[in-house]
Structure formats: C-alpha cells, structure tokens
Enzyme design. Structure first.
Site, PDB file in Angstrom:
ATOM      1  N   ASN A  39       0.791  -1.231   0.000  1.00  0.00           N
ATOM      2  CA  ASN A  39       0.000   0.000   0.000  1.00  0.00           C
ATOM      3  C   ASN A  39       0.825   1.284   0.000  1.00  0.00           C
ATOM      4  O   ASN A  39       0.369   2.302  -0.516  1.00  0.00           O
ATOM      5  CB  ASN A  39      -1.001  -0.017   1.165  1.00  0.00           C
TER       6      ASN A  39
ATOM      7  N   GLU B 295       4.970  -4.984  11.681  1.00  0.00           N
ATOM      8  CA  GLU B 295       3.913  -3.980  11.483  1.00  0.00           C
ATOM      9  C   GLU B 295       2.799  -4.687  10.725  1.00  0.00           C
ATOM     10  O   GLU B 295       2.904  -4.892   9.517  1.00  0.00           O
ATOM     11  CB  GLU B 295       4.459  -2.816  10.650  1.00  0.00           C
TER      12      GLU B 295
ATOM     13  N   CYS C  80      -3.372   0.148   6.975  1.00  0.00           N
ATOM     14  CA  CYS C  80      -3.413  -0.802   8.092  1.00  0.00           C
ATOM     15  C   CYS C  80      -4.050  -0.224   9.347  1.00  0.00           C
ATOM     16  O   CYS C  80      -4.712  -0.929  10.097  1.00  0.00           O
ATOM     17  CB  CYS C  80      -2.001  -1.247   8.409  1.00  0.00           C
TER      18      CYS C  80
ATOM     19  N   GLU D 246       7.922   1.681  14.638  1.00  0.00           N
ATOM     20  CA  GLU D 246       8.634   2.408  13.601  1.00  0.00           C
ATOM     21  C   GLU D 246       8.565   3.899  13.926  1.00  0.00           C
ATOM     22  O   GLU D 246       7.754   4.329  14.744  1.00  0.00           O
ATOM     23  CB  GLU D 246       7.997   2.135  12.231  1.00  0.00           C
TER      24      GLU D 246
HETATM   25  P1  NAD Z   1       1.183  -9.814   2.965  1.00  0.00           P
HETATM   26  O1  NAD Z   1       1.285 -10.295   4.367  1.00  0.00           O
HETATM   27  O2  NAD Z   1       0.498 -10.660   1.986  1.00  0.00           O
HETATM   28  O3  NAD Z   1       2.657  -9.583   2.361  1.00  0.00           O
HETATM   29  C1  NAD Z   1       3.568  -8.707   2.970  1.00  0.00           C
HETATM   30  C2  NAD Z   1       4.973  -9.012   2.460  1.00  0.00           C
HETATM   31  O4  NAD Z   1       5.417 -10.257   3.003  1.00  0.00           O
HETATM   32  C3  NAD Z   1       5.077  -9.150   0.935  1.00  0.00           C
HETATM   33  O5  NAD Z   1       6.263  -8.523   0.510  1.00  0.00           O
HETATM   34  C4  NAD Z   1       5.150 -10.646   0.743  1.00  0.00           C
HETATM   35  O6  NAD Z   1       5.836 -11.043  -0.432  1.00  0.00           O
HETATM   36  C5  NAD Z   1       5.938 -11.078   1.970  1.00  0.00           C
HETATM   37  N1  NAD Z   1       5.762 -12.468   2.377  1.00  0.00           N
HETATM   38  C6  NAD Z   1       4.674 -13.259   2.234  1.00  0.00           C
HETATM   39  N2  NAD Z   1       4.910 -14.471   2.772  1.00  0.00           N
HETATM   40  C7  NAD Z   1       6.160 -14.452   3.287  1.00  0.00           C
HETATM   41  C8  NAD Z   1       6.966 -15.410   3.976  1.00  0.00           C
HETATM   42  N3  NAD Z   1       6.516 -16.619   4.257  1.00  0.00           N
HETATM   43  N4  NAD Z   1       8.212 -15.029   4.358  1.00  0.00           N
HETATM   44  C9  NAD Z   1       8.662 -13.787   4.117  1.00  0.00           C
HETATM   45  N5  NAD Z   1       7.952 -12.849   3.457  1.00  0.00           N
HETATM   46  C10 NAD Z   1       6.710 -13.173   3.041  1.00  0.00           C
HETATM   47  O7  NAD Z   1       0.573  -8.353   3.064  1.00  0.00           O
HETATM   48  P2  NAD Z   1       0.029  -7.419   1.885  1.00  0.00           P
HETATM   49  O8  NAD Z   1      -1.207  -8.061   1.345  1.00  0.00           O
HETATM   50  O9  NAD Z   1       1.137  -7.082   0.968  1.00  0.00           O
HETATM   51  O10 NAD Z   1      -0.343  -6.110   2.684  1.00  0.00           O
HETATM   52  C11 NAD Z   1      -1.537  -5.929   3.352  1.00  0.00           C
HETATM   53  C12 NAD Z   1      -1.375  -6.192   4.829  1.00  0.00           C
HETATM   54  O11 NAD Z   1      -0.312  -5.420   5.349  1.00  0.00           O
HETATM   55  C13 NAD Z   1      -2.606  -5.815   5.620  1.00  0.00           C
HETATM   56  O12 NAD Z   1      -2.880  -6.789   6.582  1.00  0.00           O
HETATM   57  C14 NAD Z   1      -2.197  -4.522   6.287  1.00  0.00           C
HETATM   58  O13 NAD Z   1      -2.889  -4.214   7.453  1.00  0.00           O
HETATM   59  C15 NAD Z   1      -0.748  -4.742   6.521  1.00  0.00           C
HETATM   60  N6  NAD Z   1      -0.047  -3.465   6.661  1.00  0.00           N
HETATM   61  C16 NAD Z   1       0.426  -3.099   7.885  1.00  0.00           C
HETATM   62  C17 NAD Z   1       1.055  -1.880   8.065  1.00  0.00           C
HETATM   63  C18 NAD Z   1       1.587  -1.449   9.411  1.00  0.00           C
HETATM   64  O14 NAD Z   1       2.444  -0.591   9.439  1.00  0.00           O
HETATM   65  N7  NAD Z   1       1.135  -1.988  10.516  1.00  0.00           N
HETATM   66  C19 NAD Z   1       1.197  -1.021   6.973  1.00  0.00           C
HETATM   67  C20 NAD Z   1       0.706  -1.422   5.739  1.00  0.00           C
HETATM   68  C21 NAD Z   1       0.087  -2.655   5.602  1.00  0.00           C
END
Ligand code: NAD
Length: 485
Positions: free
Chosen positions: A154, A251, A285, A459
């Site tokens: 995002n 996060e 998020c 962060e």
């Molecule tokens: P996601 O969990 O699908 O993927 C996040 C990242 O992790 C991607 O780069 C993905 O390739 C990687 N990944 C996936 N499986 C992995 C593994 N087994 N080992 C290592 N890396 C792996 O999340 P998304 O769909 O890209 O993003 C949306 C989510 O992120 C939502 O739940 C949102 O709330 C959260 N988010 C949190 C914050 C925060 O700061 N708290 C900010 C933005 C988004």
C-alpha cells in the site's frame, strides 16, 4: 515502446541495477486501467546470495563512519526525494493506483521526512557512563548488522524509507524486498540513496514473492527482520526469525475502533471517519474501520457522512482532481466485494456505495454500512478496502469493552469535546497508535506500531532507533582483581 514505469532492471545490488531474467516474471499492472506497465523478475538464489553477501560485506565500514557522516547522506537523499517529488509520486501512482492528489503529499514526502529525521538523529546516538565508585561501566549503542526489510503493497516508497532510514542511521545495511504487487518504488529509493553518497551495498532491493522473503529471513547472516504485512504472514516470519534468534519488528494488520461520542463536533468526526476509512481507498493498516457512534448523534452523523462521501471523485488517478482511486489489484477488489456481499447477507444496512464502480480499473465505491453488530464478519475481519462499519453504542464502559474485543490492536481514535473522557477512553483502549479528535496522522516524530496481533516493535520516532540498534555494556576496573583463589 517501453512504458515510463518500467525500471532499468529488477534489482538494485551493490550500488547498481542488476537483472537475472531466469527469475519468475512478475507483471506490474496499473490498477486504474488493468494494463501491464512493467515486468520485473523474482530474485533467483544467485541474486539473493549476491544481495546478502554484498550487504554483509559493506556493513562494518558503514558502521565505522561517524553518525554525522551517515546522517549527511540520509539528509541529502531526503533533499533529492523532495526535488523529485512529482516524478516519484507519478511512479507511486503507477505502482499502487493511488491518486496523484494523495501520492504528491503522502509518499515520497513521507519517505523524505524519515530520511531527514533519522539523518538528523544519526550523529546523536550515544551510550551512557555509569559510575561505580572508582570503577565504571560505559555503554555503546551499536548497529545490529544486516537487516532485512519486507514491505506490503500500500505504501511502497514510504515503507522502504521507514525501514531503511533508521536502519542506515544506526549503521546497519539493508536488503529490502518490496511487495511483489508494487515492486517499482523501492528501486528508486535505493537509487537515490546511492546518488546521495551511500556506499555500494548498504541499501539493496531485490524482488520476489513470499519465497524470496523466506530465503532472506532464514539466512544466518541476517540479524534483524522488519516486516510490514498481514497477521498470517507476520506469524510465519516471526517464527522463522525466532529460529535464528533474530531481532524483529512486525507492522501488521488491524480492525481499529473509532469512537464518536454524542458531544463530538459532527463534521470533524465525519472527517476523521473519512480519513480513517477511505484514504488510499481504504488500503491502510491503521484504519478505524469499526466506527462506534453514540446513539444520540447517530442519524445526524450518518446523514452528513453519506453527503460528504458522495463528494468523492473517482476517476483517472493521474488527474489531481481525483480524490479516490482503485483497489491495488483485481484480486484485492474481489476480496473486498466479497466482504460487501457478506455485510449485506448478514443484515447490515447499506448507507452508500456497495458495489464496483461502473468504469475501467478496479474501483469500488466508498461504502458505508450502518447497524453493524459486533459479530458480523465485516466488523471482525480486516477488509483492507473502502468499507466502513458503523456500530451503535450507549455508554463509555460498554464501548471500551467492545472496542477491545478483537485480536488486533494497531490504532484507536476518539472524538469528544470532554477532555477527561478523551484521555480516559484512550488510556483504556488496547492499541499502539491513538488519536484524539483526529485520525490517521503519521508524523515521523511519533512512534507507530501495534499491540496484540497487530505487531511488535515500533517504527518512526526515537523508538525506531532502539529497534535497529543494541547496547553493549563495558565494565572498567581501575584497581586489582579480587579472586577466591
Ligand atoms: P502480505 O502479508 O500478503 O505480504 C507482505 C509481504 O510479506 C510481501 O512482501 C510478501 O511477499 C511477503 N511475504 C509473504 N509471505 C512471506 C513469507 N513466508 N516469508 C517472508 N515474506 C513473506 O501483506 P500485503 O497483502 O502485501 O499487505 C496488506 C497487509 O499489510 C494488511 O494486513 C495490512 O494491514 C498490513 N499493513 C500493515 C502496516 C503497518 O504498518 N502496521 C502497513 C501497511 C500494511
């Protein structure tokens, strides 16, 4: 003809763009049109190895520079990012589909803030002197070593900077893997850092899916993993990091409460609910997606909310008049539409929106449901799209208990003119990043992060320094050593 969003190569390692077309191709789709605008390749094992060995080799010399020298490079990078804000914002819009109206003020600018802030702090990272009679202990704040950053889709520029800036300020090197959905912007961050003077190998970007992330997290050379992503991914990455006793920052997702009391200023409360649900088309998020409204103000709030939501301008994200963009992918659009159907089936009252917009691209109308109850799916699960749930409440005690009844704990907000109540309610809410008479502000000076399943670590702010460094303690004896024999 090559699209302007196509990067020079898929990866940035050791100060230069690197390609390995043997890696799985990853198409980059512009969400506003569905058109493929670029292709990158997932990192092969050889690319992963190159990135890690380079970052490992470069780190020690970087840590030996003075903090002021490291900080100067970060601040120069911040200046370059600001100078190129327009170009970087256009790229962010291609990467994510978010409207230029937003990306011009929230992405490269936020990344630049992080580079400037941590660049400013780098020269002031010190230890302590602890006197013990004639002896003393001194402490040193040292880098962790090689850090891995893994991003969500995002905020690709912001996430790359929010992780990179404090890591580099503390003397670490980084290998960053952006989300496979938005692989373009982090490459620019790497390019700019090196243009600003970061030594080759200090900040590297490699592409790939979860598998590449997994290869980074399990490598014994890696000292810390900072992930932004969903709770299920967070659990896997945290467990893998624990196996190697690595430091982590997680996060993760949320289902945050926004509580509006009868005495609140209605327009400000509506503005907070809009910012907390519809910015970036709800793909944030920390969004306050459970909007608890006290019964006395409910109908007034809903009427004003529907009226103002009707002013959203859906359209070409590159047109600065557009205030509401598409979902990042077709898949994400379908997930969100599925939740909207669930809301209707489970008996929530649709106030506005509720369907895919009748236009090209993955647009969903900003959607508000009222009369939502705590047990409905749309009130329990993170949707990550423009779907606001409005729930009624009577008393403060009741709403605090209901707000806390979730596995998540990222953010929380309260709108009221009663200041004692505002502070009391926030004090009782289980959340890391909170707001009083506001929602979703994220200045670099303030700590950001969650409690419960929403994550560990923080962060931004001085807190982030603690999560990218460790303390060495050194006892100094001035006299003779006494021993039992
Ligand atoms: P996601 O969990 O699908 O993927 C996040 C990242 O992790 C991607 O780069 C993905 O390739 C990687 N990944 C996936 N499986 C992995 C593994 N087994 N080992 C290592 N890396 C792996 O999340 P998304 O769909 O890209 O993003 C949306 C989510 O992120 C939502 O739940 C949102 O709330 C959260 N988010 C949190 C914050 C925060 O700061 N708290 C900010 C933005 C988004």
């Amino acid at each position: 003809m090559t699209h302007p969003a196509q990067p020079k190569a898929s990866h940035f390692i050791n100060g230069a763009y690197v390609e390995d077309t043997a890696g799985t191709p990853i198409p980059v789709i512009y969400a506003a049109t569905g058109e493929q605008i670029a292709t990158v390749h997932a990192a092969t094992p050889a690319i992963v190895e190159q990135a890690l060995s380079t970052a490992k080799a470069a780190q020690k010399a970087w840590a030996k520079m003075t903090g002021t020298e490291r900080g100067r490079i970060l601040r120069r990078a911040a200046d370059i990012m600001r100078e190129r804000n327009h170009e970087l914002s256009v790229l962010e819009t291609y990467d994510t589909g978010k409207p230029l109206q937003e990306t011009l003020v929230a992405d490269a600018t936020s990344g630049a803030d992080a580079l400037e802030y941590f660049g400013g702090l780098a020269g002031s990272l010190t230890g302590e002197h602890i006197p013990l009679g004639e002896d003393w202990v001194y402490t040193k704040r040292e880098a962790l070593g090689l850090c891995v950053g893994i991003g969500a889709w995002n905020y690709p520029t912001q996430i790359a900077c929010w992780k990179g800036a404090p890591a580099l300020a503390c003397g670490n090197s980084m290998v960053f893997k952006p989300s496979e959905t938005t692989p373009l912007c982090a490459l620019k961050v790497a390019e700019i850092l090196h243009e600003a003077g970061a030594p080759a190998g200090i900040y590297n970007v490699i592409q790939g899916m979860g598998e590449v992330g997994g290869a980074l997290v399990t490598d014994p050379r890696v000292d810390k993993v900072s992930l932004t992503g969903s709770v299920p991914t967070g659990k896997k990455v945290y467990a893998a990091a624990a196996e190697g006793m690595k430091h982590v920052t997680m996060e993760l997702g949320g289902k945050s409460p926004l509580i509006i009391f009868d005495d609140a200023d209605v327009d400000n409360a509506v503005g907070g609910a809009i910012n907390g649900n519809f910015y970036s088309s709800g793909q944030v998020c920390s969004n306050g997606t459970r909007v608890f409204v006290q019964k006395g103000i409910k109908e007034k709030f809903l009427a004003r909310l529907a009226e103002r939501t009707g002013n959203a301008i859906l359209g070409d994200p590159m047109d600065e008049a557009t205030s509401f963009g598409p979902m990042v992918t077709e898949n994400q659009m379908n997930i969100v539409l599925g939740y909207i159907e669930k809301g209707k089936e489970e008996g929530a009252r649709l106030i506005c929106g509720g369907k895919r917009a009748d236009m090209d691209g993955y647009f969903i109308e900003p959607t508000v449901f009222a009369d939502v109850t705590d047990d409905m799916t749309i009130a329990r699960e993170e949707i990550f799209g423009p779907v606001m749930s409005v729930l009624d409440f009577d008393t403060e005690e009741e709403v605090v208990a209901r707000a806390n009844d979730t596995e998540f704990g990222l953010s929380a907000g309260v709108f009221t003119k009663d200041f004692t109540r505002a502070h009391r309610v926030i004090g009782n809410l289980e959340a890391g990043s909170c707001f009083i008479n506001s929602y979703n502000d994220a200045p670099v000076e303030a700590p950001f992060g969650g409690v419960k399943a929403s994550g560990v670590g923080r962060e931004n702010s001085k807190e982030a320094i603690k999560h990218f460094s460790q303390v060495k303690s050194i006892y100094v004896r001035m006299g003779d050593v006494e021993a039992a024999f």
